[in-house]
Design an enzyme around this catalytic site. Structure first.
Site, PDB file in Angstrom:
ATOM      1  N   ARG A 165       0.858  -1.193   0.000  1.00 27.32           N
ATOM      2  CA  ARG A 165       0.000   0.000   0.000  1.00 27.32           C
ATOM      3  C   ARG A 165       0.888   1.236   0.000  1.00 27.32           C
ATOM      4  O   ARG A 165       1.664   1.459   0.932  1.00 27.32           O
ATOM      5  CB  ARG A 165      -0.933   0.010   1.201  1.00 27.32           C
ATOM      6  N   ASP A 207       0.797  -9.249   4.513  1.00 31.04           N
ATOM      7  CA  ASP A 207       0.336 -10.487   3.909  1.00 31.04           C
ATOM      8  C   ASP A 207      -1.011 -10.267   3.239  1.00 31.04           C
ATOM      9  O   ASP A 207      -1.810  -9.436   3.680  1.00 31.04           O
ATOM     10  CB  ASP A 207       0.193 -11.581   4.969  1.00 31.04           C
ATOM     11  N   ASP A 258     -13.547   3.643  10.033  1.00 33.96           N
ATOM     12  CA  ASP A 258     -14.195   3.365   8.749  1.00 33.96           C
ATOM     13  C   ASP A 258     -14.840   1.981   8.840  1.00 33.96           C
ATOM     14  O   ASP A 258     -14.588   1.097   8.028  1.00 33.96           O
ATOM     15  CB  ASP A 258     -13.190   3.418   7.605  1.00 33.96           C
ATOM     16  N   ASN A 287     -15.083  -2.924   4.196  1.00 35.44           N
ATOM     17  CA  ASN A 287     -13.689  -3.042   4.641  1.00 35.44           C
ATOM     18  C   ASN A 287     -13.424  -4.382   5.324  1.00 35.44           C
ATOM     19  O   ASN A 287     -12.467  -4.518   6.075  1.00 35.44           O
ATOM     20  CB  ASN A 287     -13.341  -1.903   5.598  1.00 35.44           C
ATOM     21  N   ASP A 315      -8.072  -1.582   6.277  1.00 32.91           N
ATOM     22  CA  ASP A 315      -8.158  -0.118   6.186  1.00 32.91           C
ATOM     23  C   ASP A 315      -8.308   0.552   7.549  1.00 32.91           C
ATOM     24  O   ASP A 315      -9.402   0.939   7.971  1.00 32.91           O
ATOM     25  CB  ASP A 315      -9.299   0.300   5.258  1.00 32.91           C
ATOM     26  N   GLU A 349      -6.670   3.445   8.423  1.00 34.90           N
ATOM     27  CA  GLU A 349      -6.160   4.821   8.376  1.00 34.90           C
ATOM     28  C   GLU A 349      -6.842   5.737   9.369  1.00 34.90           C
ATOM     29  O   GLU A 349      -6.235   6.671   9.889  1.00 34.90           O
ATOM     30  CB  GLU A 349      -6.337   5.400   6.967  1.00 34.90           C
TER      31      GLU A 349
END
Length: 363
Positions: free
Chosen positions: A66, A121, A230, A235, A248, A250
């Site tokens: 990412r 992974d 989120d 997700n 996810d 963040e």
């Protein structure tokens, strides 16, 4: 070197060579090779996700890379803290309540690929689609009621597991205990102002929402927990209607658990409203607000407070994200600028009903 990640064969070949050079050096193994590198179809605008297979000593390892977004590409968010994401994922893995991919490395230097990135992974499974949303068709629409109930129960239980996980030190440094809601509201307002200053427009409906969030913030909020930021089924990866990985992180922060529960409810309801506006049945019996709240209370033993406020917070915060995405689309010439700035918000009709206290959550 060209560091722009696209789906063209040349760019992906260059990226594969750069990843292989970096990985060989990081693992101190010149025999390592990188195969089957491709951009993930689920790559969003908050980051770029690339899938590849590392091959060495006769073993094959499927991994995910990412990359932080390019500042020149009007990123959706102002910052992208890879170490914070890795710390949250590590805390979740250590606690064992939530399945998450193992983070292998965080590379802060932009030298290898042009910007920082992390490698983890690759987990098995597939996430419900966002574009078009899963309520329009696909595995969940085709599933039996019992299978959808399995997804709902497992997903709410997963959310409970997030909130039961001790937060990492990277989040504890955000502020004193109990300040999560005030910080969340302030961060939402700051985020909006950043989007306006960085190529966006002022959106009256969002400013109405921000005023209400400031004026009506509960004086006392639930104790802060590790929140996802989120929390939604888009997700989560599933296999045979069971979660295999939560992704996810963040937006992870210390905040009241009501925020994640509200986000979880709001997101599905927004998609359901969208389906109905197009004359589609959607999934009206799936992830109903009252059912989600009841199960969360039963699984967690927590009492949820001020849910209408947190649902409004979720709707306003997502509205700012949508306005940023729309401004990005206008900037790059993909769509014309709306005549009415409120239309920068995809769910502006829903949001207006929420702000006018006309929206029925059935909670």
């Amino acid at each position: 070197m060209n560091t722009v990640v696209t789906t063209t064969r040349t760019d992906l070949a260059e990226l594969a060579a750069a990843v292989q050079a970096w990985l060989s050096d990081a693992e101190d193994d010149p025999s390592l090779t990188v195969e089957d590198l491709e951009r993930s179809e689920s790559s969003g605008m908050s980051s770029v996700t690339v899938l590849f297979t590392a091959v060495g000593d006769g073993a094959r390892s499927e991994q995910v890379l990412r990359l932080a977004p390019e500042p020149s590409a009007l990123p959706v968010f102002e910052s992208y803290d890879l170490h914070r994401q890795a710390a949250v994922t590590g805390a979740l893995a250590d606690a064992g309540h939530v399945p998450v991919p193992r983070v292998r490395r965080v590379e802060e230097s932009p030298a290898p690929l042009g910007r920082p990135f992390l490698v983890m992974d690759r987990a098995e499974g597939a996430a419900p689609a966002d574009n078009p949303p899963y309520v329009f068709g696909g595995p969940l629409v085709d599933a039996t009621p019992a299978q959808r109930d399995r997804v709902q129960r497992a997903s709410v239980a997963l959310l409970t597991g997030v909130h039961a996980t001790p937060p990492p030190d990277a989040l504890r440094a955000d502020g004193p205990a109990g300040s999560g809601l005030a910080r969340l509201v302030d961060d939402t307002a700051d985020y909006y102002e950043w989007t306006v200053a960085d190529g966006g427009v002022r959106v009256p409906i969002l400013e109405d929402g921000l005023r209400r969030l400031r004026d009506e913030r509960p004086a006392q909020a639930s104790s802060d927990v590790l929140t996802w930021g989120d929390a939604r089924i888009g997700n989560i990866l599933y296999r045979d209607f069971a979660p295999t990985a939560a992704l996810d992180w963040e937006g992870a922060a210390l905040a009241p658990p009501e925020f994640d529960v509200a986000w979880f409810v709001f997101f599905h309801r927004m998609y359901q409203d969208m389906a109905e506006s197009f004359g589609k049945p959607g999934l009206p019996a799936f992830l109903r607000a009252a059912d989600v709240l009841a199960q969360y209370r039963a699984d967690s033993g927590r009492t949820l407070h001020d849910m209408p406020y947190f649902l409004m917070l979720a709707a306003v915060r997502m509205g700012i994200i949508f306005a940023r995405i729309k401004a990005r689309s206008v900037h790059f010439g993909d769509t014309p600028a709306p005549a009415d700035p409120d239309e920068y918000v995809l769910h502006h009709r829903m949001l207006r009903a929420i702000l006018d206290d006309r929206y029925e959550w059935e909670i």
